[in-house]
Design a protein around this motif. Structure first.
Motif, PDB file in Angstrom:
ATOM      1  N   GLY A 101       0.810  -1.216   0.000  1.00  0.00           N
ATOM      2  CA  GLY A 101       0.000   0.000   0.000  1.00  0.00           C
ATOM      3  C   GLY A 101       0.838   1.257   0.000  1.00  0.00           C
ATOM      4  N   GLU A 102       0.490   2.191   0.872  1.00  0.00           N
ATOM      5  CA  GLU A 102       1.227   3.451   0.914  1.00  0.00           C
ATOM      6  C   GLU A 102       2.281   3.445   2.015  1.00  0.00           C
ATOM      7  OE1 GLU A 102      -1.884   6.309   1.247  1.00  0.00           O
ATOM      8  OE2 GLU A 102      -2.668   5.809  -0.727  1.00  0.00           O
ATOM      9  N   SER A 103       2.432   2.310   2.675  1.00  0.00           N
ATOM     10  CA  SER A 103       3.443   2.221   3.730  1.00  0.00           C
ATOM     11  C   SER A 103       4.811   2.001   3.092  1.00  0.00           C
ATOM     12  CB  SER A 103       3.131   1.058   4.653  1.00  0.00           C
ATOM     13  OG  SER A 103       3.470  -0.163   4.012  1.00  0.00           O
ATOM     14  N   ASN A 104       5.815   1.909   3.916  1.00  0.00           N
ATOM     15  CA  ASN A 104       7.157   1.630   3.411  1.00  0.00           C
ATOM     16  C   ASN A 104       7.544   0.166   3.602  1.00  0.00           C
ATOM     17  OD1 ASN A 104       7.437   4.231   2.660  1.00  0.00           O
ATOM     18  ND2 ASN A 104       8.755   4.837   4.372  1.00  0.00           N
ATOM     19  N   HIS A 105       6.581  -0.647   4.030  1.00  0.00           N
ATOM     20  CA  HIS A 105       6.893  -2.046   4.323  1.00  0.00           C
ATOM     21  C   HIS A 105       7.166  -2.848   3.060  1.00  0.00           C
ATOM     22  CE1 HIS A 105       6.002  -2.333   8.641  1.00  0.00           C
ATOM     23  NE2 HIS A 105       5.111  -1.393   8.428  1.00  0.00           N
ATOM     24  N   VAL A 106       8.331  -3.455   2.992  1.00  0.00           N
ATOM     25  CA  VAL A 106       8.610  -4.389   1.912  1.00  0.00           C
ATOM     26  C   VAL A 106       7.985  -5.723   2.299  1.00  0.00           C
ATOM     27  CG1 VAL A 106      10.403  -5.612   0.632  1.00  0.00           C
ATOM     28  CG2 VAL A 106      10.744  -3.227   1.276  1.00  0.00           C
ATOM     29  N   ILE A 107       7.033  -6.212   1.484  1.00  0.00           N
ATOM     30  CA  ILE A 107       6.335  -7.458   1.828  1.00  0.00           C
ATOM     31  C   ILE A 107       6.766  -8.617   0.937  1.00  0.00           C
ATOM     32  CG2 ILE A 107       4.296  -6.344   2.826  1.00  0.00           C
ATOM     33  CD1 ILE A 107       2.937  -6.745   0.082  1.00  0.00           C
ATOM     34  N   GLY A 108       7.499  -8.311  -0.118  1.00  0.00           N
ATOM     35  CA  GLY A 108       7.915  -9.401  -0.995  1.00  0.00           C
ATOM     36  C   GLY A 108       8.899  -8.936  -2.048  1.00  0.00           C
ATOM     37  N   MET A 109       9.354  -9.913  -2.813  1.00  0.00           N
ATOM     38  CA  MET A 109      10.299  -9.652  -3.888  1.00  0.00           C
ATOM     39  C   MET A 109       9.738 -10.228  -5.181  1.00  0.00           C
ATOM     40  SD  MET A 109      12.709  -8.201  -2.176  1.00  0.00           S
ATOM     41  CE  MET A 109      13.961  -8.075  -3.459  1.00  0.00           C
ATOM     42  N   MET A 110      10.034  -9.573  -6.297  1.00  0.00           N
ATOM     43  CA  MET A 110       9.600 -10.089  -7.598  1.00  0.00           C
ATOM     44  C   MET A 110      10.790 -10.203  -8.539  1.00  0.00           C
ATOM     45  SD  MET A 110       6.943  -8.577 -10.418  1.00  0.00           S
ATOM     46  CE  MET A 110       8.148  -7.494 -11.172  1.00  0.00           C
ATOM     47  N   LYS A 111      10.910 -11.377  -9.130  1.00  0.00           N
ATOM     48  CA  LYS A 111      11.971 -11.632 -10.087  1.00  0.00           C
ATOM     49  C   LYS A 111      11.308 -11.932 -11.430  1.00  0.00           C
ATOM     50  CE  LYS A 111      16.355 -14.110  -9.651  1.00  0.00           C
ATOM     51  NZ  LYS A 111      17.105 -15.018  -8.776  1.00  0.00           N
ATOM     52  N   THR A 112      11.829 -11.350 -12.499  1.00  0.00           N
ATOM     53  CA  THR A 112      11.225 -11.545 -13.823  1.00  0.00           C
ATOM     54  C   THR A 112      12.091 -12.474 -14.664  1.00  0.00           C
ATOM     55  OG1 THR A 112      10.241  -9.356 -13.702  1.00  0.00           O
ATOM     56  CG2 THR A 112      10.384 -10.336 -15.880  1.00  0.00           C
ATOM     57  N   PHE A 113      11.440 -13.405 -15.355  1.00  0.00           N
ATOM     58  CA  PHE A 113      12.137 -14.333 -16.254  1.00  0.00           C
ATOM     59  C   PHE A 113      11.537 -14.226 -17.656  1.00  0.00           C
ATOM     60  CE2 PHE A 113      12.504 -16.028 -12.012  1.00  0.00           C
ATOM     61  CZ  PHE A 113      13.811 -16.504 -11.945  1.00  0.00           C
ATOM     62  N   VAL A 114      12.407 -14.352 -18.660  1.00  0.00           N
ATOM     63  CA  VAL A 114      11.968 -14.367 -20.067  1.00  0.00           C
ATOM     64  C   VAL A 114      12.258 -15.752 -20.620  1.00  0.00           C
ATOM     65  CG1 VAL A 114      12.292 -13.322 -22.350  1.00  0.00           C
ATOM     66  CG2 VAL A 114      12.542 -11.923 -20.296  1.00  0.00           C
ATOM     67  N   PHE A 115      11.335 -16.283 -21.418  1.00  0.00           N
ATOM     68  CA  PHE A 115      11.555 -17.621 -21.978  1.00  0.00           C
ATOM     69  C   PHE A 115      12.343 -17.544 -23.275  1.00  0.00           C
ATOM     70  CE2 PHE A 115      10.457 -21.579 -24.219  1.00  0.00           C
ATOM     71  CZ  PHE A 115      10.799 -22.490 -23.227  1.00  0.00           C
ATOM     72  N   TYR A 116      13.430 -18.321 -23.329  1.00  0.00           N
ATOM     73  CA  TYR A 116      14.242 -18.435 -24.550  1.00  0.00           C
ATOM     74  C   TYR A 116      14.017 -19.812 -25.142  1.00  0.00           C
ATOM     75  CZ  TYR A 116      16.708 -14.101 -23.542  1.00  0.00           C
ATOM     76  OH  TYR A 116      17.007 -12.776 -23.332  1.00  0.00           O
ATOM     77  N   GLN A 117      13.679 -19.824 -26.422  1.00  0.00           N
ATOM     78  CA  GLN A 117      13.448 -21.083 -27.108  1.00  0.00           C
ATOM     79  C   GLN A 117      14.774 -21.555 -27.708  1.00  0.00           C
ATOM     80  OE1 GLN A 117      10.102 -20.637 -29.699  1.00  0.00           O
ATOM     81  NE2 GLN A 117       9.907 -22.822 -30.115  1.00  0.00           N
ATOM     82  N   GLY A 118      15.010 -22.859 -27.637  1.00  0.00           N
ATOM     83  CA  GLY A 118      16.266 -23.402 -28.153  1.00  0.00           C
ATOM     84  C   GLY A 118      17.434 -22.831 -27.370  1.00  0.00           C
ATOM     85  N   ARG A 119      18.449 -22.386 -28.079  1.00  0.00           N
ATOM     86  CA  ARG A 119      19.655 -21.886 -27.394  1.00  0.00           C
ATOM     87  C   ARG A 119      19.529 -20.426 -26.985  1.00  0.00           C
ATOM     88  NH1 ARG A 119      25.369 -24.334 -29.370  1.00  0.00           N
ATOM     89  NH2 ARG A 119      24.956 -26.482 -28.765  1.00  0.00           N
ATOM     90  N   ASN A 120      18.998 -19.606 -27.876  1.00  0.00           N
ATOM     91  CA  ASN A 120      18.997 -18.174 -27.543  1.00  0.00           C
ATOM     92  C   ASN A 120      17.936 -17.351 -28.263  1.00  0.00           C
ATOM     93  OD1 ASN A 120      20.019 -18.269 -30.064  1.00  0.00           O
ATOM     94  ND2 ASN A 120      22.026 -17.417 -29.582  1.00  0.00           N
ATOM     95  N   MET A 121      16.798 -17.997 -28.624  1.00  0.00           N
ATOM     96  CA  MET A 121      15.751 -17.228 -29.298  1.00  0.00           C
ATOM     97  C   MET A 121      14.774 -16.688 -28.247  1.00  0.00           C
ATOM     98  SD  MET A 121      13.293 -18.267 -32.489  1.00  0.00           S
ATOM     99  CE  MET A 121      11.826 -18.640 -31.537  1.00  0.00           C
ATOM    100  N   LYS A 122      14.887 -15.387 -28.020  1.00  0.00           N
ATOM    101  CA  LYS A 122      14.044 -14.743 -27.014  1.00  0.00           C
ATOM    102  C   LYS A 122      12.581 -14.757 -27.468  1.00  0.00           C
ATOM    103  CE  LYS A 122      14.018 -10.445 -24.307  1.00  0.00           C
ATOM    104  NZ  LYS A 122      14.681  -9.159 -24.112  1.00  0.00           N
ATOM    105  N   THR A 123      11.678 -15.110 -26.562  1.00  0.00           N
ATOM    106  CA  THR A 123      10.252 -15.125 -26.901  1.00  0.00           C
ATOM    107  C   THR A 123       9.528 -13.996 -26.152  1.00  0.00           C
ATOM    108  OG1 THR A 123       9.554 -16.545 -25.073  1.00  0.00           O
ATOM    109  CG2 THR A 123      10.381 -17.656 -27.063  1.00  0.00           C
TER     110      THR A 123
END
Lengths: 203, 203
Positions: A101-123
């Motif tokens: 909300g509007e507090s300063n409390h950190v309640i969690g962390m978010m990590k983002t992942f991207v899927f790569y097809q085969g060796r290096n084809m970014k999807t």
């Protein structure tokens, strides 16, 4: 409440903090507000092969690409577990702190992942992994340490939306425009409104 | 169903085609699936002054900027009616055809407006105006004409999301990180999980 009972246009589309609320209930084995997030080792699937169990169906198409799906997964530190038969999930950008909300409390962390097809084809497939953050008071240091807690994470899967000019539907619309000229007109009489009943909007 | 009865994380977030479904019901004076879109001449308000009636409240903050709001407005051709006390709505880009599901049927049109404050200060406020499209068979021409029908439009209001690096919350998160060091750790024991109860996630 089950997804099937919702009126048209309503869907499970939680904010980051709301998603962490579900995760906290899961971690503490407390009842969830709705049975809407299945348990699944989502990282082990190719994103397009994921079972339909968490798909929010609609007879109205169009939203398919924007649709977000959610999964509870067992928390693993091992990056090797983020591989599927056709590719792998590569972490993208810095881990983000989720603030309540509007507090300063950190309640969690978010990590983002991207899927790569085969060796290096970014999807266009994106997976966001949320973890609950807890605080630990240290008797020796004059500060609070923050750390990830719980043996579950919650994941949000979606496809990055393409810009309209590159989008298949937009191009389709353009080709239709060539065969059916468009005329903007002033408000229509009630007898003429019935013309729209031939559209796919009918139940 | 009223918004207030929905479980946490559920909201009215219709696709374009679903929104046109509501609009068609409205135009034909048929019952709506849910009482969720108020009638309001939304273009006459400054976007930040719009009454709270269509706001989907949440105790979890965070979603505020992404929140979408919906209004039924009387259809007007006059661009002058798109002015408020502090600025005006300027149309942006080409009008887009909305196609139903996987068919080729054009069921409506969408026009996008951006709010300019004062004379020419572009803001992040976006209004999308949807109109139903009908078809007219012409006895003289060998083609079908498409036109806007009905005396109502439906509008979707939202604020364009800023990139995370410029976002206030992200900067806030960064300053917190400097005071509370973050330690990624392996799954936590059940006694330590209770540490998270001090967060704002509590009911």
């Amino acid at each position: 409440m089950e997804i099937a009972n919702l009126p048209i246009g309503f869907r499970f589309n939680p904010t980051d903090a709301e998603l962490l609320y579900y995760l906290k209930k899961k971690v503490l084995s407390l009842p969830l507000p709705a049975n809407v997030i299945p348990e699944l080792e989502a990282f082990q699937f190719n994103p397009w092969d994921l079972p339909e169990i968490s798909k929010q169906r609609s007879d109205f198409g169009e939203g398919g690409l924007n649709e977000k799906r959610f999964f509870f997964c067992k928390r693993k530190k091992n990056l090797m577990s983020k591989c599927s038969s056709c590719g792998y999930w590569k972490s993208s950008g810095k881990e983000k702190q989720i603030v309540a909300g509007e507090s300063n409390h950190v309640i969690g962390m978010m990590k983002t992942f991207v899927f790569y097809q085969g060796r290096n084809m970014k999807t266009q497939w994106i997976m966001q992994e949320f973890t609950i953050a807890g605080h630990l008071k240290t008797p020796f240091l004059d500060q609070r340490l923050m750390m990830k807690v719980g043996n579950w994470v919650v994941c949000r899967l979606y496809q990055r939306v393409m810009r309209a000019r590159n989008h298949g539907a937009a191009e389709l619309g353009h080709s239709i425009a060539q065969t059916t000229p468009f005329i903007p007109m002033s408000p229509w009489s009630s007898s003429e409104i019935t013309d729209i009943s031939s559209s796919d909007l009918d139940e």
